[in-house]
Design a protein around this motif. Structure first.
Motif, PDB file in Angstrom:
ATOM      1  N   PRO A   1       0.828  -1.196   0.000  1.00  0.00           N
ATOM      2  CA  PRO A   1       0.000   0.000   0.000  1.00  0.00           C
ATOM      3  C   PRO A   1       0.869   1.255   0.000  1.00  0.00           C
ATOM      4  O   PRO A   1       1.953   1.271   0.571  1.00  0.00           O
ATOM      5  CB  PRO A   1      -0.781  -0.123   1.320  1.00  0.00           C
ATOM      6  CG  PRO A   1       0.052  -1.012   2.180  1.00  0.00           C
ATOM      7  CD  PRO A   1       0.722  -1.956   1.244  1.00  0.00           C
TER       8      PRO A   1
ATOM      9  N   PRO B   1       2.438   4.734   1.006  1.00  0.00           N
ATOM     10  CA  PRO B   1       2.617   5.292   2.343  1.00  0.00           C
ATOM     11  C   PRO B   1       1.573   6.355   2.643  1.00  0.00           C
ATOM     12  O   PRO B   1       1.210   7.153   1.779  1.00  0.00           O
ATOM     13  CB  PRO B   1       4.031   5.884   2.291  1.00  0.00           C
ATOM     14  CG  PRO B   1       4.313   6.102   0.838  1.00  0.00           C
ATOM     15  CD  PRO B   1       3.578   5.009   0.121  1.00  0.00           C
ATOM     16  N   ASN B   2       1.078   6.351   3.877  1.00  0.00           N
ATOM     17  CA  ASN B   2       0.027   7.279   4.274  1.00  0.00           C
ATOM     18  C   ASN B   2       0.652   8.506   4.920  1.00  0.00           C
ATOM     19  O   ASN B   2       1.289   8.420   5.974  1.00  0.00           O
ATOM     20  CB  ASN B   2      -0.924   6.580   5.249  1.00  0.00           C
ATOM     21  CG  ASN B   2      -2.104   7.465   5.623  1.00  0.00           C
ATOM     22  OD1 ASN B   2      -2.299   8.521   5.036  1.00  0.00           O
ATOM     23  ND2 ASN B   2      -2.866   7.031   6.601  1.00  0.00           N
ATOM     24  N   GLY B   3       0.449   9.672   4.312  1.00  0.00           N
ATOM     25  CA  GLY B   3       1.023  10.895   4.860  1.00  0.00           C
ATOM     26  C   GLY B   3       0.094  11.667   5.763  1.00  0.00           C
ATOM     27  O   GLY B   3       0.503  12.646   6.390  1.00  0.00           O
ATOM     28  N   LEU B   4      -1.173  11.222   5.873  1.00  0.00           N
ATOM     29  CA  LEU B   4      -2.146  11.978   6.651  1.00  0.00           C
ATOM     30  C   LEU B   4      -1.755  12.138   8.119  1.00  0.00           C
ATOM     31  O   LEU B   4      -1.870  13.247   8.661  1.00  0.00           O
ATOM     32  CB  LEU B   4      -3.530  11.335   6.525  1.00  0.00           C
ATOM     33  CG  LEU B   4      -4.672  12.072   7.239  1.00  0.00           C
ATOM     34  CD1 LEU B   4      -4.805  13.502   6.702  1.00  0.00           C
ATOM     35  CD2 LEU B   4      -5.986  11.307   7.079  1.00  0.00           C
TER      36      LEU B   4
ATOM     37  N   TYR C   1       1.131  12.410   9.444  1.00  0.00           N
ATOM     38  CA  TYR C   1       2.197  13.415   9.530  1.00  0.00           C
ATOM     39  C   TYR C   1       1.633  14.818   9.277  1.00  0.00           C
ATOM     40  O   TYR C   1       2.023  15.775   9.957  1.00  0.00           O
ATOM     41  CB  TYR C   1       3.287  13.097   8.504  1.00  0.00           C
ATOM     42  CG  TYR C   1       3.961  11.776   8.739  1.00  0.00           C
ATOM     43  CD1 TYR C   1       5.037  11.667   9.616  1.00  0.00           C
ATOM     44  CD2 TYR C   1       3.522  10.621   8.099  1.00  0.00           C
ATOM     45  CE1 TYR C   1       5.664  10.449   9.838  1.00  0.00           C
ATOM     46  CE2 TYR C   1       4.137   9.394   8.322  1.00  0.00           C
ATOM     47  CZ  TYR C   1       5.206   9.322   9.193  1.00  0.00           C
ATOM     48  OH  TYR C   1       5.809   8.102   9.418  1.00  0.00           O
TER      49      TYR C   1
ATOM     50  N   ALA D   1       4.843  14.509   5.100  1.00  0.00           N
ATOM     51  CA  ALA D   1       3.486  14.430   4.564  1.00  0.00           C
ATOM     52  C   ALA D   1       3.454  14.825   3.096  1.00  0.00           C
ATOM     53  O   ALA D   1       2.761  14.201   2.284  1.00  0.00           O
ATOM     54  CB  ALA D   1       2.563  15.340   5.369  1.00  0.00           C
TER      55      ALA D   1
ATOM     56  N   ARG E   1       4.272  12.033   0.863  1.00  0.00           N
ATOM     57  CA  ARG E   1       3.445  10.824   0.943  1.00  0.00           C
ATOM     58  C   ARG E   1       1.982  11.031   0.552  1.00  0.00           C
ATOM     59  O   ARG E   1       1.226  10.073   0.546  1.00  0.00           O
ATOM     60  CB  ARG E   1       3.498  10.269   2.367  1.00  0.00           C
ATOM     61  CG  ARG E   1       4.890   9.823   2.790  1.00  0.00           C
ATOM     62  CD  ARG E   1       4.835   9.135   4.137  1.00  0.00           C
ATOM     63  NE  ARG E   1       6.149   8.588   4.506  1.00  0.00           N
ATOM     64  CZ  ARG E   1       6.318   7.598   5.361  1.00  0.00           C
ATOM     65  NH1 ARG E   1       5.275   7.029   5.923  1.00  0.00           N
ATOM     66  NH2 ARG E   1       7.525   7.174   5.654  1.00  0.00           N
ATOM     67  N   MET E   2       1.573  12.262   0.270  1.00  0.00           N
ATOM     68  CA  MET E   2       0.174  12.483  -0.098  1.00  0.00           C
ATOM     69  C   MET E   2       0.105  13.568  -1.163  1.00  0.00           C
ATOM     70  O   MET E   2       1.046  14.352  -1.332  1.00  0.00           O
ATOM     71  CB  MET E   2      -0.674  12.854   1.129  1.00  0.00           C
ATOM     72  CG  MET E   2      -0.233  14.126   1.843  1.00  0.00           C
ATOM     73  SD  MET E   2      -1.025  14.367   3.467  1.00  0.00           S
ATOM     74  CE  MET E   2      -2.764  14.427   3.022  1.00  0.00           C
TER      75      MET E   2
ATOM     76  N   SER F   1      -4.919  16.853  -1.392  1.00  0.00           N
ATOM     77  CA  SER F   1      -5.302  16.406  -0.049  1.00  0.00           C
ATOM     78  C   SER F   1      -4.632  17.256   1.016  1.00  0.00           C
ATOM     79  O   SER F   1      -5.254  17.644   2.017  1.00  0.00           O
ATOM     80  CB  SER F   1      -4.918  14.937   0.147  1.00  0.00           C
ATOM     81  OG  SER F   1      -5.550  14.118  -0.809  1.00  0.00           O
TER      82      SER F   1
END
Length: 298
Positions: A8, A10-13, A15, A235, A238-239, A243
């Protein structure tokens, strides 16, 4: 043969939330230092952030990047300008918080993304989409309303939005990493900061050394500067920026709520009308960003 599952993204939310929650609640921290002159706070903030940034760069193997910037005149010239701008921004922001103008500071950072759009058009040749033009026009109407009722604090909002907007523009066109860049900026500001700290100490008007509580808060200013920036940089990698654009309004929204409900700053009808227009412009801006992002993915 078993099918390998995709890793998956990487989730930056988390951070991004960490960075903007910290920036949103930072007025509480500066309120605890309201008895210290804003210039002294900024000076201590700069001085104590340098060792922390050096440790972070050592951990991330970025010390060579940091040293190389000082050998590049073009990069150094840009970072001198950005250092002055961020110092001015910090002084105005801390002054606004300590003198009960959190709402004016909040408005400044609500305006900042719209200022960025205008600066992109003026200096980077970026075209404004129709909805962006509408968003800027609505925001300009909100600011115009304030001229008749809150001119004494309008300069705070406009100065914060412009100084941070131009700072971001310079950093955008300067090819340096976020942490090495900030480390160079604070290093460039260190001589002036040290002189200011020593002057306040000699006059007996500074806060550092007066008591453990004040001194500890001033030392903590280094972490308050560096840690949210690191979270933001992570972040951003990663996003999507669409967003991230939504999350960035968390900080001024928290500051707005703190100003009204915690520190009980007066919210006149004119100020409320201005904020409502700014919120409408932000909504238009975000809808346009999402549509553009989806069209790009399609």
């Amino acid at each position: 043969m078993p099918v390998k599952s995709e890793t998956p993204p990487p989730n930056g939310l988390p951070y991004a939330l960490g960075a903007y929650l910290t920036w949103g609640f930072v007025p509480v921290y500066f309120k605890l230092l309201s008895h210290v002159p804003p210039v002294e706070i900024v000076a201590q903030r700069i001085l104590w952030s340098i060792p922390l940034l050096l440790v972070i760069m050592a951990f991330r193997s970025q010390l060579a990047d940091y040293a190389a910037i000082f050998r590049n005149r073009a990069l150094l010239r840009n970072l001198i300008a950005s250092a002055v701008l961020i110092a001015v921004n910090w002084v105005i922001y801390i002054w606004a918080v300590s003198t009960d103008h959190i709402l004016a500071a909040s408005l400044g950072y609500y305006l900042n993304p719209l200022v960025n759009v205008l600066l992109g058009r003026m200096f980077l040749g970026e075209r404004l989409r129709p909805m962006q033009l509408v968003a800027v026009a609505v925001a300009a109407l909100g600011v115009a309303i304030l001229i008749g009722d809150a001119l004494d604090t309008l300069w705070v909002s406009v100065s914060l939005a412009l100084s941070f907007g131009v700072y971001g523009l310079i950093r955008k066109i300067t090819p340096v990493g976020s942490v090495p860049g900030l480390a160079v900026e604070t290093t460039l500001l260190a001589p002036v900061s040290l002189a200011a700290a020593l002057w306040f100490a000699s006059q007996g008007t500074g806060g550092f050394g007066d008591d453990w509580h004040t001194s500890g808060l001033l030392i903590l200013a280094g972490a308050i500067t560096a840690i949210p920036l690191l979270l933001f940089a992570t972040a951003a990698r990663r996003m999507s920026y669409a967003s991230l654009g939504f999350v960035q309004y968390l900080a001024p929204s928290i500051a707005f709520l703190l100003g009204v409900f915690v520190y009980h700053e007066p919210l006149s009808t004119t100020k409320l009308a201005c904020f409502i227009l700014i919120w409408i412009s932000i909504a238009i801006f975000c809808v346009d960003a999402v549509r553009t992002y989806r069209a790009g993915r399609a």
